[in-house]
Design an enzyme around this catalytic site. Structure first.
Site: not given
Length: 394
Positions: A207, A341
């Site tokens: 990325n 998370k």
């Protein structure tokens, strides 16, 4: 924050680096006054430093025109916020250690009220000489800050420890002297940069992350007094000096393993790295080549381990800080990610204003509040993130 920096130059070839140091400090907005030993003036003209600093340069105890009263060695350290000697030769260090004050530079060291830091520069054998090492230990014991020399090729042709840190490193480290230390005694593990998942030996999935945000956070944590350990992937920026440790990895799996080797005994974990969600299941041992048939290879993907989730799920996890770089519904997705998370703090941002750029526009989301900040430099963004982290850790 603008400061008045007193910069001492002792007589070594590394004095040429201090020209760039003055330029960088002035660029940061500081007022710089230069004091040179007589031997330093044989390497670099005082006029050079006067031009760069915009202030008169003093060279010995009789050169008191700028003070007007004959006591420059008293006045200068009263006016300065910090006194840095760079380069600091073995001779100058020995004098300061033993209270010798036979020139303006050592008079200033003896009469100072402001913090004193030194950047040693000398031949490798001089650096490791027992007397010099004894002097270094005594200086540390006396509360003087030592910017450790680097290892490398020296002016004499030898290779080893003793090179003065580069100007950019000193300009980066110097603000740590006057910065607040809300994270003093804390251990922070931080991931940064982009992971790379191989398709074949020359191609892969990655990325656009430059690693700038992660390095800014590492710098901000270090400046706040933390012991910073860094694990990083591909980056397009410089790793800050003064970190406890740094380790480079390539893939998400390698980053996962590196994190779990170090995560125990950490007070906080900041997951800034742009980790690939998927890796190539059928990566090729050899380069994939076109054969003229028009057929394209089939690439199968499988999920990478979720590093942040795995750390948050430990029996006694450190304080976890996550990042959510989104292209839409930034706050909605950020809130959901923090809960999913199971982490206490998350920084949400827009991909288009963050990835690969020197600026960032962030919202800090935690259990108590959400705070949005205007677009600013990544270093400034890092400082507000670390300030909030310190508050929550306390």
């Amino acid at each position: 924050m603008s400061k008045h920096i007193l910069l001492g130059i002792s007589g070594g070839i590394a004095a040429y680096k201090s020209c760039e140091l003055v330029r960088l400090l002035k660029k940061q907005g500081h007022d710089v006054t230069v004091v040179m030993s007589r031997s330093a003036a044989k390497f670099i003209s005082p006029l050079t430093f006067q031009t760069l600093s915009g202030n008169p340069v003093l060279t010995d105890t009789h050169d008191d025109e700028s003070s007007g009263n004959g006591i420059a060695h008293i006045n200068l350290t009263r006016e300065a916020d910090v006194f840095l000697i760079a380069p600091a030769t073995a001779n100058t260090l020995a004098k300061i250690t033993n209270g010798v004050a036979d020139n303006l530079l050592t008079n200033l060291a003896a009469a100072r009220k402001c913090p004193l830091a030194v950047a040693p520069a000398m031949n490798v054998e001089m650096w490791f000489n027992p007397a010099n090492q004894r002097n270094i230990r005594q200086l540390v014991s006396d509360g003087i800050i030592i910017f450790q020399p680097n290892s490398g090729e020296q002016a004499c042709g030898e290779i080893g420890m003793g090179r003065m840190p580069e100007a950019v490193e000193l300009a980066d480290l110097l603000p740590d002297i006057w910065s607040a230390k809300p994270l003093k005694g804390r251990k922070i593990l931080l991931t940064a940069g982009a992971t790379f998942e191989a398709i074949d030996p020359v191609r892969g999935i990655t990325n656009l992350s430059s690693g700038q945000m992660g390095m800014a956070l590492a710098r901000a944590c270090r400046s706040s007094g933390a012991e910073v350990s860094l694990i990083y992937g591909q980056i397009q920026t410089v790793i800050p000096t003064g970190l406890y440790s740094s380790e480079q990895v390539v893939s998400a799996e390698a980053m996962y393993q590196a994190v779990h080797r170090q995560i125990h005994q950490q007070d906080a974990f900041i997951s800034v790295a742009a980790v690939a969600d998927y890796k190539v299941k059928n990566s090729s041992e050899h380069k994939l080549k076109k054969d003229g048939s028009g057929k394209t290879p089939i690439i199968e993907l499988t999920e990478n381990p979720d590093i942040l989730t795995s750390v948050a799920a430990l029996p006694n996890p450190p304080f976890c800080v996550g990042f959510a770089a989104e292209s839409e519904k930034i706050l909605e997705y950020g809130r959901a990610k923090r809960i999913r998370k199971n982490i206490p703090m998350l920084v949400a941002n827009q991909v288009s204003t963050a990835i690969g750029k020197p600026t960032n526009q962030i919202t800090i989301i935690d259990a108590e509040q959400e705070t949005s900040f205007p677009e600013t430099s990544k270093q400034q963004a890092a400082e507000v993130i670390v300030a909030r982290l310190a508050e929550l850790l306390q």
